[in-house]
Motif scaffolding. Structure first.
Motif, PDB file in Angstrom:
ATOM      1  N   VAL A 322       7.124  -1.636  -3.442  1.00 18.91           N
ATOM      2  CA  VAL A 322       6.106  -0.590  -3.544  1.00 18.91           C
ATOM      3  C   VAL A 322       5.095  -0.859  -2.443  1.00 18.91           C
ATOM      4  N   ALA A 323       4.922   0.109  -1.561  1.00 19.63           N
ATOM      5  CA  ALA A 323       4.036  -0.061  -0.408  1.00 19.63           C
ATOM      6  C   ALA A 323       2.797   0.800  -0.582  1.00 19.63           C
ATOM      7  N   ASN A 324       1.650   0.197  -0.356  1.00 19.99           N
ATOM      8  CA  ASN A 324       0.381   0.902  -0.481  1.00 19.99           C
ATOM      9  C   ASN A 324       0.043   1.558   0.857  1.00 19.99           C
ATOM     10  N   LEU A 325      -0.108   2.874   0.852  1.00 20.18           N
ATOM     11  CA  LEU A 325      -0.442   3.580   2.096  1.00 20.18           C
ATOM     12  C   LEU A 325      -1.927   3.873   2.207  1.00 20.18           C
ATOM     13  N   GLY A 326      -2.691   3.539   1.159  1.00 18.32           N
ATOM     14  CA  GLY A 326      -4.105   3.883   1.178  1.00 18.32           C
ATOM     15  C   GLY A 326      -4.309   5.348   0.837  1.00 18.32           C
ATOM     16  N   ALA A 327      -5.492   5.857   1.181  1.00 18.32           N
ATOM     17  CA  ALA A 327      -5.874   7.191   0.722  1.00 18.32           C
ATOM     18  C   ALA A 327      -5.251   8.319   1.528  1.00 18.32           C
ATOM     19  N   TYR A 328      -4.950   8.064   2.789  1.00 14.92           N
ATOM     20  CA  TYR A 328      -4.392   9.109   3.662  1.00 14.92           C
ATOM     21  C   TYR A 328      -3.308   8.485   4.525  1.00 14.92           C
ATOM     22  N   LEU A 329      -2.513   9.351   5.144  1.00 14.29           N
ATOM     23  CA  LEU A 329      -1.470   8.851   6.028  1.00 14.29           C
ATOM     24  C   LEU A 329      -2.055   8.585   7.415  1.00 14.29           C
ATOM     25  N   SER A 330      -2.159   7.317   7.770  1.00  9.18           N
ATOM     26  CA  SER A 330      -2.546   6.951   9.132  1.00  9.18           C
ATOM     27  C   SER A 330      -1.365   7.253  10.054  1.00  9.18           C
ATOM     28  N   THR A 331      -1.627   7.233  11.358  1.00 13.33           N
ATOM     29  CA  THR A 331      -0.686   7.788  12.339  1.00 13.33           C
ATOM     30  C   THR A 331       0.779   7.350  12.166  1.00 13.33           C
ATOM     31  N   PHE A 332       1.008   6.038  12.067  1.00 16.78           N
ATOM     32  CA  PHE A 332       2.399   5.580  11.962  1.00 16.78           C
ATOM     33  C   PHE A 332       2.702   4.915  10.624  1.00 16.78           C
ATOM     34  N   SER A 333       1.788   5.103   9.679  1.00 17.16           N
ATOM     35  CA  SER A 333       1.863   4.400   8.397  1.00 17.16           C
ATOM     36  C   SER A 333       3.211   4.513   7.713  1.00 17.16           C
TER      37      SER A 333
END
Ligand code: FES
Ligand code: FES
Lengths: 793, 163
Positions: A322-333
Motif C-alpha cells: 500500500v503506497a501513500n500518495l499524499g493529498a494530490y498527485l505530484s508530477t511523477f508520483s
C-alpha cells in the motif's frame, strides 16, 4: 597519449571556484529590477472546507500590492497541476486523477496546502499581511496513514476517488507464483513499513516570475532539476502559455534528490501573478514551508512472502504494497510505486516467479513522489530483508544464500519475471570485491571483542539493482508515461576551436560542468578549459528532460556522444576538402584529422576556423559552421548494481546504533571521473543511513499535523552520525547499449544503504530473538525492542 | 524601527539603516548583496549561514544585524586573496571534492576555518563533532572531513611559515 583530463581522470571540479568563493547564483540570489515578494498562506488544517476568505484587512496592510485566492485562479481559467504518468488498475480502469489546484478551491487537504498568496513590496510585509487574512474553515476528519485511508469509514479526500484509492495495480504472473509457493520447502513472510522521508535539499525551493509587457514574454527562475519539463507542464497544462513565450531558468540549484523534479504550485502562482501585478515576483520557501510543501518520499506498507526450495533457491516472491500518495498527485508520483518499484523486485536474484500488487492511496499529507532512489530503495530493502529472514529461518549463512541465488554473469542479458531485461552485470564479482574489504572472516572475532565491551555488533548485506535512465520513450509511453525520456545535446564549435556544449541535463551537485567537459576534451583532443557547459535555461538549450533517476550520463552523456559523432562527421568532410582528399580517407585520432597513410593532418581548431571562414567551400556540398545537435532515446534502462555491507555496534543500554564500517562495491559501467562517482556514493550512503537510523516523517494520526516539521524534530544525519566509507568499483561489465558503456551512480548508495544498515541492526539484535525492526532504528525503538524481549524472556 | 549601524565587512566599512528585526544574514544578503552566505533553515540548525564575527564563527540567522554594529564580519566572499588565490581551506575543499551542490559550502568552510583556528591538532572525530552544526545533504561528509583535515594542516603550515 591519454588525455590528462579525459575519461577516467580525477579532474577537480570546474564549478567549485564559484561555489567556494560565494559566487554561485542560486534562485534566491537573483533580484530582478522592480521585484516584489510573495508569501503563501497555507492551511493549518489537514482537512477542511473553506467557507469564506476575507482579505480586506490584509489588502490594506502596508506594502501590499495584491492578494489572490483560488477563486482568482479559477476566474482566469488557470488549471490544476498535471500528473505525468497514467497508471491503469488491474481491472483496466484508469487511475483516479482528482484536480490538484495551485490555490485551494473550496477545500484544503493537507497541512500546508496553499490557500492564498500575498504580493507585497517586501517579504516581511507580505508575511505580516498574510496573518491578517481570515479564512473560515469547517474542520473535517483527517486520515494520514495509507492503510487507515483504505478502511470503509475513512474520511474521503476527493469525490473523484472513492475509498481514497487512486489505483489498484499489479505486475507479474500470479498463477506461476502461486504454483511456485505450492512446491516450496520453505516460505518466509515479512511485514515492513518503508518510512516516509522529507528530501531536504539544503537549498529551499524558490521561484521568481516575470512578465514583459512589450513582447508578452514570461520568465520563470526556479529551483528545478528540469527546466524544460517545467516549461512544458506549466506552459501547456496550467497557464496556457506557448513555449516560445515562456523561458524557464534553473540556475545553480542547491541539491534536488528528486524533490525539485516536479512542477509546484508556487511556480505557476508567481508566473501568473507577475502579469497581474506587473512586477517580477519572488517567492522563497522557509524551511518549515519546505517540510510542508516539498514532495515527500517512500511511505510504503508491505506484506511479502518468499518461497524457497530445500536448498535455499528462491522459487517465488509475492508482494502486496500500500503506497501513500499524499493529498494530490505530484508530477511523477504514480510511476514510483509501480514501474520504479515492482519492476525491481527480482533484484539480483534468479527468482523465477514474482507477483506484486500495489494499492496507491490518497491521504491528508503532503504529496509523495520520487526521492533519491524512488521505488528502488523500497524494493531493495524488501528483498534484502526477506533474504536475511530466510537465511536465519533456514539456517544458511546469509552470504551463501545470496550466492546460491545471484544471477550469474553468464546469464546476461537476463529477462526478469517483472518486465525488465538486465543487459549486463557481474554480481558475484561485486560480492567478492566487497567481502575482503569488510573482512567478513574476521567478523566473529570483532563481534566477540565488542561483546566484551558490552556492545552488540551486527553485519548486514545488501545487493541492489538501480535501474537508471528510465527508457525507452516508446515503452514508457505504452506504460502510461506522458513524456518522452530522451535527452538532447548540442556541441557548438566556435571559430577559434573552443566549444560550448548545451545539455538538457541539469546539474544541481552532479558535477556536469566537469564530467561532460571531460567527454568533449578527450574526444577532440582539446584542453578542458576550452569547453564550456551550458545547462538549465530553456532559452539557450534546445530541449531537455533534465536530471533525475541517475540519467544524466547514461542518457544525457549519450546525447553528447551522438552530437559529437555528428560534429566529427562534418569535420571529416571539411578536413577532406581542406586536405584535398576523400572524406573516407580521413582518419580521426585524438582530435587530429589525418589523410590515411600521409602526414597531412589538421586539428579540430583549424577545421573549426575554416568552417566559419568558408572562403572556398563548395557550398552545394559543404555547409559552413560546426554546430550539431542530437537527441538520444535509450534502448533500455541501464542497470547499475552493487553489494553494500554495513557493520554496526549497538549499545544495549541506550539503544544507540553506530555505523562502524561500511563497504560499497559497485558496478556503474565505465567511470568518467572516479572522484565524482565516489562523492555520489558517499552522499547516497548517508541518505540510506539517514533513513535507516535517523530520519522519519511523522504525522499526528488524529489532527494530521506534521510533527516532524523542522530540523528540531526531523533528524538529519550529521557529520558525527556517520563514518568514513570504503568504496570499490569494477568496470568489467559495461552497459551494452549506450555508446559510453556507462550506467549511472546517483542513487546507488541510497538504494543499498538502508537495507544494509537494517540487516546489520537486526543481526546485532538477533541474540534477543528480534527478527525485524522498522526504520528508523532510533535509539528509542532499539531500546524498546530489547526491553520488550528481555521482559518476555 | 530603523537604526543606523556601521560595521566592517570583508575589510570594508559599511554604514546602513536597518530595521531592528533584520537578521545579520538578511543584512548581508539583501542590503550588501553578499549572497554567498545562504539560508537553509529557520531554526538555526543547518549552518548554511555561518560567517565570522570578530573572528569567531556565528550562525548569521541567529544574530540581529544591530547586534553586529561595530563588529568585523567576514563572509565567504572575503576569504580569497585579492589576486584570487583561495584560502587554504577553500583550496582543500576543492582538492578533496568536499562540495557538490555548493549550498552548504560557504557555511562549512567558515565553520571549518574556525575549527582549525581553535584546535591546534584536529582528528577525524574532532572534525565530525566540530561540524555537527552544519548539515550537508550531498556529500555524506566523507570528503568534507578529508578536506577540513587537509585545510587545517595547510593553515597550520601557513601560520608556521609566517612565524
Ligand atoms: S540558516 Fe542559519 S542555521 Fe540554518
Ligand atoms: S554540497 Fe550540497 S548540501 Fe553540501
Amino acid at each position: 597519449m591519454a588525455h590528462p583530463d579525459g575519461i577516467g581522470a580525477r579532474v577537480r571540479r570546474r564549478e567549485d571556484l564559484r561555489f567556494l568563493t560565494g559566487r554561485g547564483t542560486y534562485t534566491d540570489d537573483i533580484n530582478r529590477p522592480g521585484q516584489v515578494h510573495a508569501w503563501i498562506l497555507r492551511s493549518p488544517y489537514a482537512h477542511a472546507r473553506i467557507t469564506a476568505i476575507d482579505t480586506t484587512a490584509a489588502a490594506a496592510a502596508p506594502g501590499v500590492l495584491a492578494i489572490f485566492t483560488g477563486a482568482d485562479l479559477a476566474a482566469d481559467k488557470v488549471n490544476g497541476l498535471p500528473c505525468g504518468w497514467l497508471i491503469h488498475s488491474k481491472d483496466g480502469s484508469p487511475m483516479k486523477e482528482p484536480p490538484h489546484p495551485a490555490l485551494a478551491q473550496g477545500k484544503v487537504r493537507h497541512v500546508g496546502d496553499q490557500v492564498a498568496v500575498v504580493i507585497a513590496e517586501t517579504r516581511s510585509q507580505a508575511r505580516d499581511a498574510a496573518e491578517l487574512i481570515t479564512v473560515d474553515y469547517d474542520d473535517l476528519p483527517a486520515v494520514v496513514s495509507s492503510v487507515a485511508a483504505l478502511k470503509p469509514d475513512a474520511p474521503l479526500l476527493h469525490d473523484e476517488a472513492p475509498g481514497n484509492l487512486c489505483y489498484d495495480w499489479h505486475l507479474g504472473d500470479l498463477a506461476a507464483t502461486e504454483a511456485a509457493f505450492a512446491h516450496a520447502a520453505h516460505v518466509v513472510t515479512l511485514d515492513v513499513v518503508n518510512n516516509r522521508l522529507v528530501p531536504n535539499a539544503m537549498e529551499p525551493r524558490a521561484a521568481i516570475g516575470e512578465y514583459d509587457r512589450t513582447g508578452g514574454d514570461y520568465t520563470l527562475y526556479t529551483t528545478s532539476q528540469n527546466p524544460h519539463v517545467i516549461r512544458l507542464l506549466m506552459g501547456a497544462f496550467v497557464l496556457g502559455i506557448p513555449e516560445h513565450k515562456l523561458r524557464v531558468v534553473a540556475p545553480d540549484v542547491g541539491g534536488g534528490f528528486g524533490s525539485k523534479i516536479y512542477h509546484y504550485a508556487e511556480e505557476a502562482i508567481v508566473t501568473w501573478a507577475a502579469k497581474k501585478v506587473g512586477r517580477p515576483i519572488k517567492w522563497t520557501a522557509e524551511r518549515s514551508e519546505s517540510f510542508l510543501s516539498d514532495a515527500h518520499g517512500r511511505d510504503h506498507v508491505t506484506h511479502a512472502e518468499l518461497a524457497l526450495d530445500a536448498n535455499g533457491k528462491f522459487l517465488g516472491l509475492k508482494v502486496s504494497t500500500v503506497a501513500n500518495l499524499g493529498a494530490y498527485l505530484s508530477t511523477f508520483s504514480t510511476s514510483i510505486p509501480t514501474y520504479l518499484y515492482a519492476t525491481l523486485l527480482a533484484g539480483q536474484y534468479t527468482t523465477p516467479a514474482i507477483y506484486a500488487e500495489v494499492k496507491a492511496v490518497f491521504t491528508n499529507t503532503v504529496p509523495v513522489d520520487a526521492y533519491r532512489g524512488a521505488g528502488r530503495p523500497e524494493a531493495c530493502y524488501l528483498i534484502e530483508r526477506l533474504v536475511d529472514v530466510a537465511a536465519r529461518e533456514i539456517g544458511i549463512d546469509k552470504v551463501e544464500l545470496r550466492r546460491r541465488n545471484l544471477i550469474p554473469a553468464s546469464a546476461m542479458p537476463y529477462q526478469t519475471p517483472v518486465a525488465l531485461q538486465y543487459d549486463s552485470g557481474d554480481y558475484v564479482r561485486n560480492l567478492d570485491l566487497a567481502l575482503p574489504l569488510i573482512d567478513y572472516a574476521g567478523f566473529p572475532a570483532r563481534k566477540a571483542e565488542a561483546a566484551a565491551r558490552g556492545k552488540l555488533r551486527g553485519i548486514g548485506f545488501a545487493t541492489y539493482i538501480e535501474a537508471c535512465g528510465i527508457a525507452p520513450s516508446n515503452v514508457a509511453g505504452a506504460l502510461g508515461a506522458r513524456a518522452g525520456l530522451y535527452e538532447s545535446a548540442e556541441v557548438r564549435f566556435h571559430p577559434t576551436g573552443s566549444v560550448t556544449l548545451f545539455t538538457g541535463s541539469h546539474s544541481h551537485g552532479q558535477s556536469h560542468e566537469t564530467t561532460f567537459a571531460q567527454l568533449v576534451a578527450e574526444r577532440f583532443g582539446i584542453p578542458i578549459d576550452n569547453v564550456e557547459i551550458v545547462h538549465g535555461d530553456t532559452a539557450k538549450v534546445p530541449f531537455g528532460m533534465g536530471t533525475y533517476g541517475s540519467r544524466s550520463l547514461a542518457v544525457g552523456g549519450s546525447a553528447i556522444v551522438k552530437a559529437m559523432d555528428k560534429v566529427e562527421a562534418k569535420a571529416k568532410k571539411i578536413a577532406a576538402h581542406m586536405l584535398e582528399a576523400a572524406a573516407s580517407d580521413i582518419e580521426v585520432k585524438e582530435g587530429k584529422f589525418t589523410v590515411a597513410g600521409t602526414d597531412k593532418s589538421l586539428s579540430i581548431a583549424e577545421i573549426a576556423l575554416s568552417a566559419y571562414v568558408p572562403h572556398n567551400f563548395p557550398l552545394d556540398e559543404l555547409e559552413p559552421g560546426l554546430d550539431e545537435q542530437a537527441f538520444y532515446d535509450p534502448k533500455n534502462f541501464t542497470f547499475p548494481n552493487g553489494c553494500h555491507i554495513c557493520e554496526v555496534e549497538i549499545d544495549p543500554d541506550t539503544g544507540v546504533t553506530k555505523v562502524v564500517n561500511f563497504v560499497a562495491a559497485d558496478d556503474f559501467g565505465r567511470v568518467i571521473n572516479p572522484m565524482v562517482v565516489e562523492g555520489q556514493v558517499h552522499g547516497g550512503i548517508v541518505q540510506g543511513i539517514g533513513q535507516a537510523l535517523h530520519e522519519n516523517c511523522v504525522y499526528d494520526p488524529e489532527s494530521g499535523q506534521l510533527i516532524t516539521g523542522s530540523y528540531m524534530d526531523y533528524c538529519m544525519p550529521r557529520a558525527d552520525d556517520v563514518p568514513s566509507f570504503t568504496l570499490a568499483y569494477h568496470e568489467e561489465a559495461p552497459c551494452t547499449h549506450n555508446p559510453l558503456g556507462v550506467k549511472g551512480c546517483g542513487e546507488a548508495g541510497t538504494i543499498g544503504g538502508s537495507a544494509a544498515v537494517m540487516n546489520a541492526v537486526v543481526d546485532a539484535l538477533a541474540e534477543f530473538g528480534i527478527t525485524h525492526l522498522d526504520m528508523p532504528a532510533s535509539p528509542e525503538r532499539v531500546w524498546q525492542a530489547i526491553r520488550a524481549q528481555r521482559k518476555a524472556a | 524601527m530603523a537604526r543606523t549601524i556601521t560595521l566592517t565587512v570583508n575589510g570594508a566599512k559599511v554604514t546602513r539603516e536597518v530595521e531592528s528585526r533584520t537578521l545579520l544574514v538578511q543584512f548581508l544578503r539583501e542590503h550588501l548583496e553578499l549572497t554567498g552566505t545562504h539560508i537553509g533553515c529557520d531554526t538555526s540548525q543547518c549552518g548554511a549561514c555561518v560567517v565570522h564575527v570578530d573572528g569567531r564563527s556565528v550562525k548569521s540567522c541567529t544574530m540581529l544585524a544591530v547586534q553586529a554594529d561595530g563588529a568585523a564580519v567576514t563572509t565567504i566572499e572575503g576569504l580569497a586573496a585579492a589576486d584570487g588565490t583561495l584560502h587554504p581551506m577553500q583550496a582543500a575543499f576543492r582538492e578533496h571534492h568536499g562540495l557538490q551542490c555548493g549550498f552548504c559550502t560557504p557555511g562549512m568552510v567558515m565553520s571549518a576555518i574556525d575549527l582549525a583556528q581553535t584546535h591546534p591538532t584536529l582528528t577525524e572525530t574532532a572534525v565530525r563533532e566540530g561540524l555537527e552544526g552544519n548539515i550537508c545533504r550531498c556529500t555524506g561528509y566523507h570528503n568534507i572531513v578529508k578536506a577540513v583535515l587537509a585545510g587545517a594542516e595547510a593553515m597550520a603550515g601557513r601560520a608556521e611559515a609566517a612565524e
